[in-house]
Design a protein around this motif. Sequence first.
Motif, PDB file in Angstrom:
ATOM      1  N   VAL A 248       8.953 -17.617 -19.352  1.00  0.00           N
ATOM      2  CA  VAL A 248       8.362 -17.856 -20.669  1.00  0.00           C
ATOM      3  C   VAL A 248       9.370 -17.372 -21.698  1.00  0.00           C
ATOM      4  O   VAL A 248       9.715 -16.187 -21.745  1.00  0.00           O
ATOM      5  N   THR A 252       3.403 -14.864 -26.854  1.00  0.00           N
ATOM      6  CA  THR A 252       2.531 -15.037 -28.009  1.00  0.00           C
ATOM      7  C   THR A 252       1.837 -13.731 -28.389  1.00  0.00           C
ATOM      8  O   THR A 252       1.194 -13.662 -29.445  1.00  0.00           O
ATOM      9  N   LEU A 319      -1.301 -17.980 -18.230  1.00  0.00           N
ATOM     10  CA  LEU A 319      -0.738 -18.836 -19.276  1.00  0.00           C
ATOM     11  C   LEU A 319      -1.782 -19.239 -20.315  1.00  0.00           C
ATOM     12  O   LEU A 319      -1.583 -19.043 -21.523  1.00  0.00           O
ATOM     13  N   ARG A 320      -2.914 -19.796 -19.868  1.00  0.00           N
ATOM     14  CA  ARG A 320      -3.909 -20.290 -20.827  1.00  0.00           C
ATOM     15  C   ARG A 320      -4.676 -19.145 -21.490  1.00  0.00           C
ATOM     16  O   ARG A 320      -4.736 -19.053 -22.717  1.00  0.00           O
ATOM     17  N   LEU A 325      -1.184 -20.523 -23.834  1.00  0.00           N
ATOM     18  CA  LEU A 325      -0.181 -21.586 -23.684  1.00  0.00           C
ATOM     19  C   LEU A 325      -0.695 -22.686 -22.764  1.00  0.00           C
ATOM     20  O   LEU A 325      -1.205 -22.416 -21.672  1.00  0.00           O
ATOM     21  N   ASP A 326      -0.541 -23.920 -23.201  1.00  0.00           N
ATOM     22  CA  ASP A 326      -0.773 -25.047 -22.303  1.00  0.00           C
ATOM     23  C   ASP A 326       0.352 -25.077 -21.277  1.00  0.00           C
ATOM     24  O   ASP A 326       1.504 -24.734 -21.594  1.00  0.00           O
ATOM     25  N   ASP A 329       3.653 -26.463 -22.376  1.00  0.00           N
ATOM     26  CA  ASP A 329       4.311 -25.893 -23.556  1.00  0.00           C
ATOM     27  C   ASP A 329       5.807 -25.753 -23.314  1.00  0.00           C
ATOM     28  O   ASP A 329       6.247 -25.327 -22.244  1.00  0.00           O
ATOM     29  N   ARG A 331       7.780 -23.652 -24.243  1.00  0.00           N
ATOM     30  CA  ARG A 331       8.230 -22.271 -24.032  1.00  0.00           C
ATOM     31  C   ARG A 331       8.196 -21.860 -22.563  1.00  0.00           C
ATOM     32  O   ARG A 331       8.689 -20.789 -22.207  1.00  0.00           O
TER      33      ARG A 331
END
Length: 404
Positions: A248, A252, A319-320, A325-326, A329, A331
């Motif tokens: 990643v 976030t 992740l989600r 994050l999808d 994504d 990233r």
Amino acid sequence: MTVAHPIARAWITTGGTGAQNYDEFADDAEITSIIAANPHSALGIEMPHRAPESRGKAFLEALPEAVARLAEAKAAGSYTPAEQVVVLYRISAPQEEPGYGLFVMVDTDQISTSTAEPGLVIRNEDVFIAKVRERVALAEALGHLLSPVLLLQTGRGDELHAALAAAADRAGVPAATDTDQTGRTHAIWLVGPGEQQDELTALAGGGELVVADGNHRSLAAQTGGLSRFLAVVTTPASVAIAPYNRLVDELTVSPAELIDRLRAAGAQVEPIDGPVEVPAAGGTIHLRLPDAAYAVRLPQVGAGRLENLDHALVERLLLRDALGLDPGDKRITYVGGDYPASWLTGEVDAGRAELAVLVAPVTVDDFVAVNLAREKMPRKSTWFTPKARGGLVVAELLSGPGGK
């Protein structure tokens, strides 16, 4: 009945065109450097926008360069034509048992993604639709397929393995050989019409075939309206499943908040002292953050096999839920088993990524069970090795059977 057929018009390498497939790389700059070092590699055709002279162009903008490179390769004698052939394939290396396969064309209408969809070709993973669109556009522009779908023959795998090994042993000098980045030797032999070809295609296409590599390419064949697609049919004894990890680029939330969210979701989190490696078995994942490392046992969700695979839990809970994050994504980088754990942790140490997620490889038993149930594996969850080499056998797309 067989769903595997000869290649009506094949173009066989005379050397120097072999390449890793377009989706085997974690770093686009690596693709550019390989093309620069070997401009005759099929990689420059598969990924034209990554060639040194095309950098900065979008994929679709660079398609004319891909068409020109293939035409130049043919004109220079890098490929020689053959009609109505299947191609024996052997991958070998010191201290390894050889792996075998057969280049053929496979019926697209046999692809099945659910129990309600009949067919002998089982596609097993979710895909990224943008990658599918690129493969469709490339096939339409080139009128050729350079990168095969790797299919695992689950119904008659032992029979096929024995037949391919025997055929290669008595085939004599290969039509061509190629050495890949790991030192493995890829050798091919042509088999024209006749009893041997009929026997091999019957074995290759006579049982359920699972997509081991090439989910995007197989869906591109459907989306692009191809009646058949280029494949290497291999055997369970010829392949293994290696880890498929994630990087990643940008978190976030803070590292501390990430760990707190995982614990709040029911994960057991323990610090790791020392080097961070791929877990030896499923059930626990390893995380490398800029200043810390953790072993994380993610909580089980329900009783289903598929939803509790490590990759499914990583996609959903890490992740989600924790990072928002999808899975598609930009990233997130999906890093196959050719890259060791030290490479992933080195990316974090160098500041090029903020999180490395190391996941134990999917077991063959889980892979087969999920596929036979016609369920979908999480994206980028199985890294089969060794990989079928692109650019060794090219299938020209003709009108009529085997073409559009």
